[in-house]
Design a protein around this motif. Structure first.
Motif, short mmCIF file in Angstrom:
data_model
loop_
_atom_site.label_atom_id
_atom_site.label_comp_id
_atom_site.label_asym_id
_atom_site.label_seq_id
_atom_site.Cartn_x
_atom_site.Cartn_y
_atom_site.Cartn_z
N HIS A 131 86.72 44.56 -0.74
CA HIS A 131 86.75 45.68 0.20
C HIS A 131 85.35 46.21 0.47
CE1 HIS A 131 90.90 45.25 -0.06
NE2 HIS A 131 91.30 46.48 -0.28
N HIS A 132 84.53 46.24 -0.57
CA HIS A 132 83.16 46.72 -0.39
C HIS A 132 82.36 45.75 0.48
CE1 HIS A 132 83.27 50.14 -3.16
NE2 HIS A 132 84.11 49.43 -3.86
N ALA A 189 83.20 46.34 4.01
CA ALA A 189 82.50 47.51 4.54
C ALA A 189 81.08 47.13 4.94
CB ALA A 189 82.49 48.63 3.51
N GLN A 193 88.18 51.17 4.96
CA GLN A 193 88.78 50.80 3.68
C GLN A 193 90.25 50.43 3.85
OE1 GLN A 193 87.97 53.92 0.86
NE2 GLN A 193 85.76 53.59 0.97
#
Lengths: 214, 214
Positions: free
Chosen positions: A199-200, A203, B15
């Motif tokens: 997920h990071h 981003a 997210q």
DNA sequence: GACTGTGAAAGCATTCACAGCA
DNA sequence: TGCTGTGAATGCTTTCACAGTC
């Protein structure tokens, strides 16, 4: 009727407290005795009123005209977060991620102790890793009362995550740190935190792509 | 003058897109063709209007009266996040965490490829791990143009994190995934994401402690 | 009829300005 | 004087209700 000073604490505040704590420990290490919200703000890349407000949720830790005593504040935050004593954890899943966590020094240093290692993959069962022997998850429930662990860490493959969760919850675990990409379904009294670095990465990709487009 | 559909996208939306994507892939795998925001909402533990709003930031992906086509939506989200192509990354720090990331299958599967492994600890330099040879970080800058990596992953000890960051930024890296507990200082054009599971543990401890107190 | 897309309202979190205290 | 603690104001996010479309 004097209120306990806890109306409703924003989740974001809790995350920032972790940052302050980290910073204070570094500062203390460097010999700082007192620090103002302004100086701490610069150190953490967070602004000063925010810091004061966050701290004020938990009490009055500062001294007007002076600032905050570094060690005092560090202790106060630790107490507020509930990390002023050791927490016992069980780890489930001993692939490379699980092993790496088991060997991670920082966690032990900060009061988190892994007291049991389990797996559902028979290949790992029986192995001794960092003074623990990997046991089959099915044995956890009966061992649970003596282990006395409160937090479960899941590092299995994603497809097994829900099954593992159910097993942990059935054995009385109320808090789960989930390293897999699966979303977990749990009863209302159980807390789950997701550590998903994919997920990071998403981003970062999004940010890179959208600035690229400008 | 028709706007590009991007006023200002909340970080939280990004997210959640990751979560939807994960869910859609599972659904697609299970053979689902179409899904309503309501059904997806149940699947992700997020509410339906939120999902519709999030998606609407990027375009009109749904069909009224029908729902969203699973594979279409998955592709659209991937494109929106900028993960519809491969991203090249360099990894710095080959302790147990670094190794475990190098061996992590999920990342490669999702289009993130580690093309260089570096360290400042001479003990690791020269080792071959998962088809890469660990090089000293000082060599990165000159290798950078040919490696063509855009994302740096830091898994060194915390005290080295800033130094490593400076080196990466100097060599043109604009996005950093930081697994250490250090806060990094970077120029404005560089994006940093923090993966700190200690912070997640703190959140769990806080929740456990505060419900305990009730 | 069903389900999306969206403006308007409600709910949170952050910022600000300043009162209060060493 | 200097710096904290805090109500009031601002700015975001989320939620809701419903108009619009297949």
């Amino acid at each position: 009727m004097p209120f306990v000073k806890t109306p409703k604490i924003p989740r974001a505040t809790i995350q920032r407290l972790s940052v302050y704590l980290e910073a204070l420990n570094t500062l203390s290490h460097d010999g700082a005795k007192v620090i103002s919200s302004e100086a701490l703000a610069r150190f953490c890349n967070i602004n000063a009123p925010q810091i004061r407000k966050d701290l004020a949720y938990f009490g009055e830790f500062g001294v007007r005209g002076v600032g905050y005593y570094v060690d005092d504040l560090s202790r106060s935050i630790s107490a507020s977060l509930g990390i002023d004593h050791e927490w016992r954890m069980v780890l489930v899943g001993l692939g490379s991620m699980g092993r790496s966590i088991l060997r991670h020094h920082g966690m032990r240093l900060h009061g988190y102790r892994i007291v049991g290692a389990y797996d559902i993959d028979s290949g790992n069962i029986g192995q001794a890793i960092a003074d623990l022997t990997v046991r089959p998850l099915s044995e956890f429930k009966s061992a649970s009362p003596s282990l006395n662990a409160e937090i479960g860490v899941i590092t299995t493959r994603p497809d097994n995550a829900q099954e593992v969760t159910d097993e942990l919850v059935a054995a009385g675990i109320c808090a789960i740190l989930n390293f897999t990409s699966s979303r977990l379904t749990v009863p209302a009294h159980v807390f789950v935190e997701y550590v998903d670095f994919l997920h990071h990465l998403y981003a970062l990709s999004f940010n890179l792509s959208s600035t690229r487009a400008d």
